[in-house]
Motif scaffolding. Structure first.
Motif, PDB file in Angstrom:
ATOM      1  N   UNK A  94       2.388  -5.515  -5.402  1.00  0.00           N
ATOM      2  CA  UNK A  94       2.910  -4.591  -4.403  1.00  0.00           C
ATOM      3  C   UNK A  94       1.846  -4.336  -3.351  1.00  0.00           C
ATOM      4  N   UNK A  95       2.195  -4.592  -2.098  1.00  0.00           N
ATOM      5  CA  UNK A  95       1.304  -4.358  -0.965  1.00  0.00           C
ATOM      6  C   UNK A  95       1.988  -3.423   0.026  1.00  0.00           C
ATOM      7  N   UNK A  96       1.192  -2.775   0.861  1.00  0.00           N
ATOM      8  CA  UNK A  96       1.713  -1.958   1.954  1.00  0.00           C
ATOM      9  C   UNK A  96       1.064  -2.401   3.247  1.00  0.00           C
ATOM     10  N   UNK A 136       4.487   2.310   7.952  1.00  0.00           N
ATOM     11  CA  UNK A 136       4.167   1.554   6.750  1.00  0.00           C
ATOM     12  C   UNK A 136       5.385   0.778   6.277  1.00  0.00           C
ATOM     13  N   UNK A 137       5.151  -0.427   5.768  1.00  0.00           N
ATOM     14  CA  UNK A 137       6.207  -1.263   5.187  1.00  0.00           C
ATOM     15  C   UNK A 137       5.703  -1.778   3.846  1.00  0.00           C
ATOM     16  N   UNK A 138       6.483  -1.589   2.776  1.00  0.00           N
ATOM     17  CA  UNK A 138       6.103  -2.063   1.450  1.00  0.00           C
ATOM     18  C   UNK A 138       6.631  -3.473   1.216  1.00  0.00           C
ATOM     19  N   UNK A 139       5.833  -4.278   0.517  1.00  0.00           N
ATOM     20  CA  UNK A 139       6.197  -5.665   0.215  1.00  0.00           C
ATOM     21  C   UNK A 139       5.929  -5.914  -1.262  1.00  0.00           C
ATOM     22  N   UNK A 140       6.876  -6.545  -1.937  1.00  0.00           N
ATOM     23  CA  UNK A 140       6.688  -6.965  -3.317  1.00  0.00           C
ATOM     24  C   UNK A 140       6.639  -8.482  -3.366  1.00  0.00           C
ATOM     25  N   UNK A 141       5.637  -9.008  -4.072  1.00  0.00           N
ATOM     26  CA  UNK A 141       5.395 -10.449  -4.121  1.00  0.00           C
ATOM     27  C   UNK A 141       5.435 -10.916  -5.573  1.00  0.00           C
TER      28      UNK A 141
END
Length: 392
Positions: A94-96, A136-141
């Motif tokens: 999980x990144x932001x 902010x935008x959250x990204x799941x990888x």
């Protein structure tokens, strides 16, 4: 520097106006990053992100300096990761993405696997995001084979009258250690545990490869490490590190502040640090302690651990299996750690076939060049925690 007064650092964006109460401030460090305005200064739009500039002045009282750290247009914050249920080799990162300029509209997030031996990068994830009202935008990888090398994370920002800018970071991700509270050492289900891969060796062919699995049981910490190479040439003396062998290091005070100059203590700057080396063949094996910053352990040969560990060589498959087991008191602990506990952890594989010099393969640093502060991080998790956030 006795008369130097260093003011707290301020974090600013490129193009942002800055004002100081002292009218005598002058650009000092990277002066081109400052532009004078009616009310003070502004940070030049072309200021490089991550660089530090400074304003300063001198007076009768001494020398005063105010540093400024230039923010990136878009920053990537690594937040957490969790195991994926039913997929022991996979995790969800999980990144932001954080926008630091109002004129940034879009950004591209890219994650690459970096292989040092091949000096190449492989794209494993890419996503374009659009910023709305939120900054902010959250990204799941989703990632498989998490520990197969170093990782690059890149963000590229786009905006009105804003040139494309790219910034790349190295990301170090921790190792997960499964807690098996009802399992005996002889009954560990190795095939159900996640496998961690070492980055490949560099050098002449044939190139060995290695991977390992790790878990914790009530009696101690267990590691099964497998090395595939053409020739197995161990040395069972205290110089075992110079031939085919494995070294394992642990710091169970990871995360605590270091306290140097404790001359009365055996600890490494206040940390309980221990390192073991293991070598062997199908007939016998040897275990030595190389770092003994524990109250009850001393450097030298450890016969008790030799009975706990084994080394098996399969010449047909060219595979060497190291089964390592460390009772908790040999790591400075009295019992199995609780979920969420973090430790320092490092592994080193030594390889030296006939006519070849010693080569090393490292999972985290701190052994080849001794420095416990360079160990990687490992987190103990309950085996049924797959799918839960275990990073906090």
């Amino acid at each position: 520097f006795a008369d130097l007064k260093l003011l707290p650092c301020r974090t600013v964006r490129a193009g942002e106006a800055v004002a100081e109460t002292e009218p005598d401030f002058r650009p000092f460090l990277i002066p081109d990053y400052f532009r004078r305005t009616k009310n003070g200064f502004e940070i030049a739009p072309e200021a490089a992100p991550g660089e530090c500039a400074a304003l300063s002045f001198s007076s009768r009282r001494g020398y005063v300096c105010r540093p400024y750290l230039v923010k990136k247009a878009v920053e990537v914050r690594y937040d957490s990761y969790r195991a994926v249920a039913g997929a022991p080799d996979s995790v969800l990162l999980k990144f932001t993405l954080i926008r630091n300029r109002a004129d940034i509209r879009e950004a591209r997030f890219t994650m690459k696997r970096f292989r040092f031996d091949k000096k190449e990068k492989t794209d494993i994830f890419r996503k374009d995001v659009t910023f709305g009202r939120e900054n902010q935008v959250e990204i799941e990888v989703p990632v498989s084979e998490l520990h197969a090398g170093m990782w690059h994370v890149t963000e590229t920002a786009y905006g009105k009258e804003f040139a494309e800018r790219t910034h790349t970071d190295f990301k170090e991700l921790p190792m997960l250690i499964s807690l098996l509270p009802a399992t005996a050492p002889e009954n560990i289900p190795w095939g159900e545990l996640p496998v961690a891969h070492f980055p490949p060796f560099t050098g002449k062919a044939p190139i060995p490869s290695a991977s390992f699995r790790i878990c914790a049981v009530p009696k101690g910490l267990a590691i099964r490490l497998q090395v595939k190479d053409e020739e197995h040439v161990p040395d069972l003396t205290r110089d075992l590190w110079n031939r085919d062998s494995v070294q394992a290091a642990f710091d169970f005070d990871y995360g605590k502040p270091y306290v140097p100059n404790q001359l009365h203590s055996r600890l490494f700057d206040g940390h309980r640090v221990v390192q073991y080396g293991i070598a062997g063949n199908n007939r016998e094996n040897a275990v030595f302690c190389f770092e003994d910053c524990l109250e009850n352990i001393r450097k030298g040969k450890i016969p008790l651990l030799e009975r706990q560990c084994s080394v098996r060589r399969d010449e047909e498959k060219k595979l060497t299996t190291y089964d390592l087991f460390f009772p908790w008191n040999f790591l400075g602990e009295k019992s199995m750690p609780s979920p969420g506990r973090e430790i320092g952890f490092s592994l080193l594989v030594n390889d030296a076939g006939t006519g070849l010099r010693r080569r090393t393969l490292a999972f985290a640093d701190g052994i080849y060049i001794p420095d416990p502060r360079a160990y990687g991080k490992a987190i103990f998790i309950e085996n049924h925690q797959a799918g839960k956030d275990v990073s906090k």
